[in-house]
Design an enzyme around this catalytic site. Structure first.
Site, PDB file in Angstrom:
ATOM      1  CE  LYS A 277      -1.738   1.638   4.064  1.00 30.98           C
ATOM      2  NZ  LYS A 277      -1.356   3.056   4.216  1.00 30.98           N
ATOM      3  CG  ASN A 278       2.494   2.697   3.537  1.00 31.89           C
ATOM      4  OD1 ASN A 278       1.315   2.986   3.354  1.00 31.89           O
ATOM      5  ND2 ASN A 278       3.024   2.579   4.752  1.00 31.89           N
TER       6      ASN A 278
ATOM      7  CB  CYS B   5      -4.818  10.899  11.751  1.00 35.16           C
ATOM      8  SG  CYS B   5      -3.240  10.141  12.015  1.00 35.16           S
TER       9      CYS B   5
ATOM     10  NE  ARG C 200       0.855  10.244  10.360  1.00 35.08           N
ATOM     11  CZ  ARG C 200       0.512   9.112   9.767  1.00 35.08           C
ATOM     12  NH1 ARG C 200      -0.628   8.545  10.031  1.00 35.08           N
ATOM     13  NH2 ARG C 200       1.316   8.556   8.888  1.00 35.08           N
TER      14      ARG C 200
ATOM     15  CG  ASP D 119       3.512   1.662   9.344  1.00 32.21           C
ATOM     16  OD1 ASP D 119       3.156   2.497  10.183  1.00 32.21           O
ATOM     17  OD2 ASP D 119       3.564   1.905   8.120  1.00 32.21           O
TER      18      ASP D 119
ATOM     19  NE  ARG E  37      -6.424   4.215   6.070  1.00 31.41           N
ATOM     20  CZ  ARG E  37      -5.396   4.603   6.816  1.00 31.41           C
ATOM     21  NH1 ARG E  37      -5.527   4.709   8.114  1.00 31.41           N
ATOM     22  NH2 ARG E  37      -4.256   4.926   6.280  1.00 31.41           N
TER      23      ARG E  37
END
Ligand code: UD1
Length: 427
Positions: A22-23, A119, A124, A313, A405
């Site tokens: 995803k990233n 968030c 951030r 993460d 997500r």
């Protein structure tokens, strides 16, 4: 809203494949805005964040087409972008939307992007993104919740930018902007993450001249838009998903093969598993990790750090594992403030964790118990699912839209390995 119902404890068995990252994919999708030449992205992960980025690009005027539905290959055509504004509606659901700022500005000389705001995992800011673009000649104004960026007709100018912190997003935004800037841009104290390296590979395929990715100094030579090429690209495998699946195998003391991994992107993780005395083999060529039943995992002291350090993460997921090892572990979170939201939920499942500032003290050998728990952010959600696999009885994991997500069909992957996990729709 969907929930998971998980019945434990479980033992897993079999082979599971990791999806594309995803990233890595999100910045690559933003970079599509730089080029008028059509580009195909292959094996896109089917995730909510990827859909959000696709919608955002389509709102700007990007044409998209499904080339291969089964494998999720999509073609993109940014030849007729008509808007330079990323609106609050989409940006609020995904902070990575800020990544369109650099490419839009570089190509169209102006861009407006809603401020992502705070968030769940802390404040951030985007100051480093803006500082970099300003150094390249952009004028930035913040008004009514939007960043308005513009630059003179000659466009952005390459320069030397030293980041105060190796921010992943800021490095990516500046790299993308630099591709269409005049002259050379040098980013010092750049982030070194594999996702940065993948973005550099993608930009090179486009025609850009980039060197140094994976080190702290990245150099980008500006290029002319006429030289942009058409090509197909497959993003790297998701190292965080791989770590999550490996932790699932270790937690449940199972024999599992995890396929489609880039072990060279996961060195600090595998190093830690060795310290924990986990039993596993990695075949770099075949791109697999084989996890064997590991009965006696040891406690560890872990600090999250920018790559090549242990990734923030994977911190939440690791913490679930540490509740099951021998002895007490200490986990220090150095990247984000307030990234311990999973702790109170894990405690509802009987975990013994004490927080002191940025450190979490995790007691091992805990018998976890099923309970209703709530997802607070993407990786916290994964930690709860992992805990539920070993917990006695039933766990209801609520608000799994956070998990959707960033994990492609996690419940299908885990049930194929033998987990008792079901998605249910709350009415
Ligand atoms: C990316 C990842 C995210 C991961 C994080 C750190 C994506 C889409 N997301 O997020 O999953 O957790 O890297 O590995 O790739 N900061 C500032 N000013 C800035 C930018 C960042 O102070 O302008 C701070 C942040 O508040 C945070 C730290 O720097 O404390 C790291 O942030 P950054 O590396 O930018 O993370 P993201 O790119 O947002």
């Amino acid at each position: 809203m969907d929930n998971f119902i998980i019945k434990g404890p479980t033992t897993l068995k079999g082979t599971v494949a990791v999806s594309s990252s995803k990233n890595a994919t999100l910045p690559i999708m933003a970079a599509l805005l730089l080029s008028p030449a059509p580009i195909t992205l292959e094996y896109l992960p089917k995730l909510r964040d990827i859909n959000t980025m696709k919608k955002l690009l389509e709102n700007l005027g990007m044409k998209t087409e499904v080339v291969d539905e089964k494998n999720n290959h999509l073609s993109f055509d940014a030849s007729s972008i008509k808007s330079h504004e990323a609106t609050y509606e989409l940006v609020k659901t995904m902070r990575a939307s800020i990544l369109v700022l650099g490419p839009l500005l570089a190509r169209f000389k102006k861009a407006s992007v809603s401020l992502p705001g705070g968030c769940a995992i802390g404040d951030r800011p985007i100051d480093l993104h803006l500082k970099g673009l300003k150094a390249m000649g952009a004028t930035i104004e913040i008004e009514a919740g939007y960043v308005h960026a513009s630059v003179a007709e000659e466009g952005l100018i390459g320069t030397e930018i030293a980041l105060d912190f190796p921010s992943v997003g800021a490095t990516e935004n500046i790299m993308m902007a630099a591709v269409l800037a005049r002259g050379k841009t040098v980013i010092d104290n750049a982030a070194r993450e594999p996702e940065i390296q993948d973005l550099a590979c993608f930009l090179r395929e486009m025609g850009a001249t980039i060197s140094g990715e994976g080190t702290s100094t990245i150099e980008i030579e500006g290029m002319s838009i006429e030289k942009m090429r058409s090509f197909s690209y497959r993003p790297i495998p998701d190292r965080i998903e791989a770590m999550t699946l490996i932790i699932a195998a270790l937690m449940t003391k199972s024999d599992v093969i995890v396929e489609n991994i880039r072990s060279d992107h996961m060195s600090s993780f595998f190093q830690l598993l060795k310290e924990m005395k986990a039993k596993f083999d990695v075949d770099e060529e075949k791109r697999i990790a084989h996890l064997y039943k590991s009965n006696d995992l040891h406690s560890v002291k872990v600090d999250t750090a920018p790559y090549p350090g242990f990734p923030t993460d994977a911190q939440a997921q690791l913490m679930s594992l540490l509740t099951q090892v021998k002895g007490a572990s200490v986990v220090t979170e150095n990247i984000f403030e307030n990234r311990f939201m999973h702790v109170s939920e894990l405690k509802r499942m009987n975990a013994d964790i004490t927080l002191k500032g940025s450190a979490a003290f995790v007691m091992g050998d805990t018998k976890l118990q099923g309970a209703p728990v709530m997802c607070t952010d993407l990786r916290a959600s994964a930690a709860l699912v992992l805990a539920a696999l070993v917990a006695e009885g039933e766990t209801t994991v609520e608000r799994i839209y956070h998990l959707d997500r960033g994990y492609e069909q996690l419940e299908k992957k885990l049930s194929a390995l033998g987990a008792n996990i079901k998605r249910v729709r709350e009415v």
